[in-house]
Design an enzyme around this catalytic site. Sequence first.
Site, PDB file in Angstrom:
ATOM      1  N   ARG A 131      -1.503   0.233  20.067  1.00 21.91           N
ATOM      2  CA  ARG A 131      -1.536  -2.186  19.725  1.00 21.91           C
ATOM      3  C   ARG A 131      -1.115  -2.703  19.648  1.00 21.91           C
ATOM      4  O   ARG A 131       0.287  -2.545  20.315  1.00 21.91           O
ATOM      5  CB  ARG A 131      -2.729  -1.162  18.334  1.00 21.91           C
ATOM      6  CG  ARG A 131      -3.599  -0.137  17.516  1.00 21.91           C
ATOM      7  CD  ARG A 131      -3.332  -0.632  16.673  1.00 21.91           C
ATOM      8  NE  ARG A 131      -4.009  -1.731  15.663  1.00 21.91           N
ATOM      9  CZ  ARG A 131      -3.320  -1.851  14.755  1.00 21.91           C
ATOM     10  NH1 ARG A 131      -2.162  -2.031  14.417  1.00 21.91           N
ATOM     11  NH2 ARG A 131      -4.016  -3.372  14.411  1.00 21.91           N
ATOM     12  N   LYS A 196       5.349   7.735  10.575  1.00 25.04           N
ATOM     13  CA  LYS A 196       3.668   7.763  11.584  1.00 25.04           C
ATOM     14  C   LYS A 196       3.683   9.114  12.809  1.00 25.04           C
ATOM     15  O   LYS A 196       5.030   9.222  13.346  1.00 25.04           O
ATOM     16  CB  LYS A 196       4.595   6.224  12.758  1.00 25.04           C
ATOM     17  CG  LYS A 196       2.893   6.547  13.251  1.00 25.04           C
ATOM     18  CD  LYS A 196       2.950   4.496  13.995  1.00 25.04           C
ATOM     19  CE  LYS A 196       1.896   4.812  15.387  1.00 25.04           C
ATOM     20  NZ  LYS A 196       1.346   3.459  15.549  1.00 25.04           N
ATOM     21  N   ARG A 331       2.505  -3.524   6.388  1.00 17.83           N
ATOM     22  CA  ARG A 331       3.669  -2.417   5.653  1.00 17.83           C
ATOM     23  C   ARG A 331       3.670  -2.976   4.686  1.00 17.83           C
ATOM     24  O   ARG A 331       3.234  -3.920   3.550  1.00 17.83           O
ATOM     25  CB  ARG A 331       4.470  -2.733   6.701  1.00 17.83           C
ATOM     26  CG  ARG A 331       5.328  -4.814   6.825  1.00 17.83           C
ATOM     27  CD  ARG A 331       6.689  -5.021   7.384  1.00 17.83           C
ATOM     28  NE  ARG A 331       7.147  -6.094   6.676  1.00 17.83           N
ATOM     29  CZ  ARG A 331       6.837  -7.346   7.055  1.00 17.83           C
ATOM     30  NH1 ARG A 331       5.563  -7.235   8.320  1.00 17.83           N
ATOM     31  NH2 ARG A 331       7.351  -8.739   6.472  1.00 17.83           N
TER      32      ARG A 331
END
Length: 334
Positions: A131, A196, A331
């Site tokens: 992205r 992640k 975040r």
Amino acid sequence: MANEPRKTLPHSLIVQRQLVHYLADGALCSGQWLGEQLGISRTAVAKHLEQLQQYGLDLYKIKGKGYRLAQPVQLLDAALIKQQQQQQAPVWVQSVTDSTNSQLMQKLKDGVTPEKGAVLVAEAQTAGRGRRGKQWFSPFGCNLYFSMYWQLEQGIQAAMGLSLVVGLAVAKVLQQQWQLPVRLKWPNDLYIEHKKLGGILVELAGQTHAQCDVVIGLGLNIRMPDHTDKVVDQPWADLTSALGQPIDRNLLVALLQHQLVLELQQFSQQGFAGYVQEFNQLDQFASEQVTLSSGSQTITGLCAGVDAQGGLVLDINGQKQSFYGGELSLRKAL
Ligand code: BTN
């Protein structure tokens, strides 16, 4: 790309796939022996393996002895995927490609519309895309680079909810099949233990209020190579470490295709509203202070889940506000 074997597959890719096949169990193989299996010289073996290393294959050369993979590799195998498939739409397997998303988008530009639910997976991507214009680290043979074609009858505005539903479908497969506690970070990330695990890139082609074509890209870390920390600049997780054992990538592909088709069918008929609670239960940042950014602009608030359209709800000084858009980045607030 077709469902039958590709007649035009470059010879070098065939040889390279065969070399990895011989090395796949992680045992040491001499260049001489590999050459004999394939009917090529030791020098040719060395050249092909060098090329594979450039594609990110985690390979060691042991002087005077031969070659060995850092870890055993299970190659993607169209026949094994087909045996385990529960959907009719095809799964195409490529060895090395620029980007599985770009390949499906190109197909659409060329006027070829794949069957809804058709999937393309590759062993490596030379131009994997994430992205917000980022690159997606796509080394050979160790992770999953997966793209699916879909159609949205409701037009482009339904896409925000769609990417969240994709995340839910992936989380369900990993929870149901391997009991992995996956969390979702709005709008497109998969997390495990605060690191992640994967990301989703949804790309659209079509008009705002008419039916549009969708390419859903999923990058999932299965077993990252030893040198990954030099290349990836954020905390990452992979399925093999989370599970403590290797994962069957061919089974995973078949399960993902099936679950995605089921969820996307439901989403196409009923929209996102029915998924709100499910998403909020898996929300990585539920009730935490978060910062949302777009370019140089940032907003901080308490993460209050998602709304019925899939927008992120922030509680900013007691006022709830929804935010939409794939280019936003979220975040934890410092
Ligand atoms: C992200 O930035 O987190 C999204 C990453 C999406 C990567 C996948 S890998 C398969 C597909 N092909 C691409 O080039 N990108 C997506």
